[in-house]
Design an enzyme around this catalytic site. Sequence first.
Site, PDB file in Angstrom:
ATOM      1  N   GLU A   1       1.144  -5.759   2.161  1.00  0.00           N
ATOM      2  CA  GLU A   1       1.004  -7.213   2.343  1.00  0.00           C
ATOM      3  C   GLU A   1       0.039  -7.861   1.348  1.00  0.00           C
ATOM      4  O   GLU A   1      -0.194  -9.066   1.434  1.00  0.00           O
ATOM      5  CB  GLU A   1       0.555  -7.504   3.786  1.00  0.00           C
ATOM      6  CG  GLU A   1       1.607  -7.112   4.795  1.00  0.00           C
ATOM      7  CD  GLU A   1       1.136  -7.283   6.238  1.00  0.00           C
ATOM      8  OE1 GLU A   1      -0.074  -7.452   6.456  1.00  0.00           O
ATOM      9  OE2 GLU A   1       2.000  -7.233   7.131  1.00  0.00           O
TER      10      GLU A   1
ATOM     11  N   LYS B   1      -1.968  -2.481  -0.347  1.00  0.00           N
ATOM     12  CA  LYS B   1      -2.702  -2.405   0.915  1.00  0.00           C
ATOM     13  C   LYS B   1      -2.385  -1.120   1.681  1.00  0.00           C
ATOM     14  O   LYS B   1      -3.216  -0.569   2.395  1.00  0.00           O
ATOM     15  CB  LYS B   1      -2.329  -3.621   1.757  1.00  0.00           C
ATOM     16  CG  LYS B   1      -3.059  -3.748   3.080  1.00  0.00           C
ATOM     17  CD  LYS B   1      -2.610  -4.998   3.821  1.00  0.00           C
ATOM     18  CE  LYS B   1      -3.317  -5.169   5.144  1.00  0.00           C
ATOM     19  NZ  LYS B   1      -2.763  -6.268   5.942  1.00  0.00           N
ATOM     20  N   GLN B   2      -1.145  -0.665   1.567  1.00  0.00           N
ATOM     21  CA  GLN B   2      -0.711   0.513   2.323  1.00  0.00           C
ATOM     22  C   GLN B   2       0.546   1.064   1.664  1.00  0.00           C
ATOM     23  O   GLN B   2       1.188   0.358   0.884  1.00  0.00           O
ATOM     24  CB  GLN B   2      -0.445   0.153   3.776  1.00  0.00           C
ATOM     25  CG  GLN B   2       0.697  -0.814   3.989  1.00  0.00           C
ATOM     26  CD  GLN B   2       0.509  -1.621   5.257  1.00  0.00           C
ATOM     27  OE1 GLN B   2      -0.174  -2.639   5.270  1.00  0.00           O
ATOM     28  NE2 GLN B   2       1.121  -1.181   6.346  1.00  0.00           N
TER      29      GLN B   2
ATOM     30  N   TRP C   1       6.037  -3.934  13.653  1.00  0.00           N
ATOM     31  CA  TRP C   1       6.797  -2.727  13.288  1.00  0.00           C
ATOM     32  C   TRP C   1       6.004  -1.469  13.626  1.00  0.00           C
ATOM     33  O   TRP C   1       6.554  -0.378  13.653  1.00  0.00           O
ATOM     34  CB  TRP C   1       7.177  -2.739  11.798  1.00  0.00           C
ATOM     35  CG  TRP C   1       6.039  -2.497  10.825  1.00  0.00           C
ATOM     36  CD1 TRP C   1       4.799  -3.057  10.861  1.00  0.00           C
ATOM     37  CD2 TRP C   1       6.055  -1.647   9.667  1.00  0.00           C
ATOM     38  NE1 TRP C   1       4.035  -2.631   9.799  1.00  0.00           N
ATOM     39  CE2 TRP C   1       4.778  -1.766   9.047  1.00  0.00           C
ATOM     40  CE3 TRP C   1       7.005  -0.820   9.085  1.00  0.00           C
ATOM     41  CZ2 TRP C   1       4.445  -1.065   7.875  1.00  0.00           C
ATOM     42  CZ3 TRP C   1       6.670  -0.131   7.925  1.00  0.00           C
ATOM     43  CH2 TRP C   1       5.409  -0.256   7.334  1.00  0.00           C
ATOM     44  N   ASP C   2       4.704  -1.643  13.879  1.00  0.00           N
ATOM     45  CA  ASP C   2       3.852  -0.516  14.277  1.00  0.00           C
ATOM     46  C   ASP C   2       4.529   0.296  15.385  1.00  0.00           C
ATOM     47  O   ASP C   2       4.473   1.526  15.400  1.00  0.00           O
ATOM     48  CB  ASP C   2       2.503  -1.017  14.823  1.00  0.00           C
ATOM     49  CG  ASP C   2       1.769  -1.942  13.854  1.00  0.00           C
ATOM     50  OD1 ASP C   2       2.433  -2.684  13.126  1.00  0.00           O
ATOM     51  OD2 ASP C   2       0.531  -1.931  13.851  1.00  0.00           O
TER      52      ASP C   2
HETATM   53  C1  BGC Z   1      -0.659  -4.313   8.439  1.00  0.00           C
HETATM   54  C2  BGC Z   1       0.726  -4.345   9.033  1.00  0.00           C
HETATM   55  C3  BGC Z   1       0.620  -4.119  10.526  1.00  0.00           C
HETATM   56  C4  BGC Z   1      -0.336  -5.088  11.167  1.00  0.00           C
HETATM   57  C5  BGC Z   1      -0.568  -4.807  12.620  1.00  0.00           C
HETATM   58  C6  BGC Z   1      -1.508  -5.336   9.127  1.00  0.00           C
HETATM   59  O1  BGC Z   1      -2.813  -5.317   8.612  1.00  0.00           O
HETATM   60  O2  BGC Z   1      -0.595  -4.575   7.046  1.00  0.00           O
HETATM   61  O3  BGC Z   1       1.536  -3.350   8.440  1.00  0.00           O
HETATM   62  O4  BGC Z   1       1.865  -4.237  11.093  1.00  0.00           O
HETATM   63  O5  BGC Z   1      -1.587  -5.022  10.505  1.00  0.00           O
HETATM   64  O6  BGC Z   1      -1.140  -3.559  12.803  1.00  0.00           O
END
Ligand code: BGC
Length: 719
Positions: free
Chosen positions: A471, A583-584, A331-332
């Site tokens: 996550e 985490k984010q 999704w980035d």
């Molecule tokens: C993040 C995800 C991201 C992925 C790739 C993960 O550590 O939590 O949101 O899509 O890294 O960058």
Amino acid sequence: MDNWHILETTFEPQALHHKETVFTIGNGYLGTRGAFEEGYPGAWPMTLIHGLFDDIPVAYTELVNAPNWIDFSIAIDGEYFRLDRGEILDYCRALDLRTGILTRTARWKSPAGHVIDVAFERFASLDDEHLLAVRCTLTSVNFTGPVEFRAGLSGTMDNMGWMHWEWVNQKAIGDRAVALEVRTKSTQIKLGAVARLDVIDTPDAEYVLEMCHANPTVVARVTIEPGQTFTADKLVTVFTTRDTQTPQLDAMDRLNFALMHGYELLRETHAAAWEAEWEHCNVTIEGDDEADLALRYSLFQLLAAAPRHDDRVSIAAKALSGFGYRGHVFWDTEIFLLPFFTHTRPEIARNLLHYRYHTLPGARRKAKANGYQGAMFAWESAATGDETTPRWGLPPDGDPVRIWCGDIEHHITADVVYAIHQYWRITGDDAFMRDYGAEIVLDTARFWTARVEWELENERYEITDVIGPDEYHEHVDNNAYTNYLARWNLQTAKAIWAWLQREYPEQAAALAGTLAITPQELARWDDVIEKLYLPYAAETGLIEQFEGYFDLKDPPLAEFEPRTKSLQAILGVEGVQEYQFIKQPDVLMLLYLLDDLYDTETARANWDYYTPRTDLTYGSSLGPAIQAALCAREGDPEEGYQHFRLAARTDLEDVRGNAHEGIHAATAGGLWQAAVFGFGGLRIGENGPEVDPRLPSNWTRLKFRVIYRGETHEFDIQS
Ligand code: BGC
């Protein structure tokens, strides 16, 4: 120095892999890490070509390390120039962001005491994406004797020990060029490359072709004396069977064509192509050189990875700069990178969205395999759109960890639609929506109606057992981000459907047939829109991230400081789930994307609640830039600036210690959003784009351009 150069003035072997990432160059067809031409022990020379995937165990598929085109060594009287030998008397490496040219100069004393000045220059042409060039300039300081320039095509490159290539053939072409053809073992993609070497300042160089298996090399021999300089140009062309049926022939043709122009002109047209990119994309920040340079560097890396002539590929989480995430797309791309392209280079944005269209069959296979109708995008996607998230993580020093994202991180499907809708709104590209976008929007809506579950007791639809953007928490029910975005996906589908019926009834009728959009299906969309559970507590204004989140342990984050690891690393994969640490941004990400859903007070309340619980320093690198954007938008540019700085240092200063795996493309895109949407306050008003700036106190000027519906708008904000 202006803020257009990334410089390294001393060579630090301990930062070898980090700096290889930093000095990555690319032209949207391939990316090449900044490894040295002549090699270095333990180095990771790497060229990744968009779409060039091959199979591997566990992670399914990965971008293949292509033959090493930069391979170029120098021997003086039999001694090979290499920085781990002899003595480095002077050193500088510079990436010119304006032109995409990487240079390195060194004064080197060989173990035998010969002193030479070496300068390397390389570029991957942005004007002709199949053309690559290395120029080596050698001056003798005190040495008299024989010099060998050795320019090879190294076809035995591996992916961290895994060999994807099998040799097909190689040949000599005339007396100063060699060709190589190799093929990936599983996907059977052939790659043909040709390399030619010319010592330009003497007719007397002696050329020899060394046809070692899978590593054909052109050698040029000259004799040098103190004060004398030789310049050796290596031109390489490369094609694969993704581009043409006859890659080797095409590579030869293209090389001949390039030779007619000569190195200087090729470099000029390349630099001019970069100049044209910056014309649209540059952002200037005055008053803060660090921010100005870091943002420009980020945009450089995004542009270097942006496919201009291929709409079957997308930009991976590490772009084309490293093995991290194996070239998979997340999704980035849609949520973090695409806004930059949509607003500055819509043609590139369209290519990236077409990738999702081309991978719809994979998304449909995934939905079907999971028992749903419609299209469900892969959390990690590669060539076909089938799910490629590894099921297991295999840490070198621990037990295997089950990775659930590919099974239950479902928000990606709505994220893709979000980017499509944003692209349409900003560009007004109705043809894209009619011919490609609508099909994705409608078929993902069909997925969501199948995905939701009816909950009898509360008489509502729910989405259980998911992972949201945060996550750290797995198998959660009613993740706010997912539920809100799912509803938004359905609402958008309804709007697009109405538009299509009105504007393009034939297209609507065709899609109604292929996607089975029946009156019953449409009624179901309405029902889900109306009854999907959306967590929100009116008394507090808080949105609970998922059911039960507020009941989790809630110690202050300060109790775990100081630390150098993520909270997941400290508390364990299971342990961290007992806490409210995230985490984010998750709820905040939702507020960021669907900004008209809530008023400022709601945003503020959630902001105050979730920010102190977010692992911004060691959680996901996706966090800080968006946190910065949201902060600025909500009126706190100073706090936003702190997050911006953290994000800006991710790759250049390796603040997370993992930049060796490749650049953090989402952070790069997030920085643009923080600058333009956050501090610049760009929004689309009734009369098109307008700004409501909130600059950090040290920024005296912020300048950028966006294209809205075909027209360029320049903003020059001065404080
Ligand atoms: C993040 C995800 C991201 C992925 C790739 C993960 O550590 O939590 O949101 O899509 O890294 O960058």
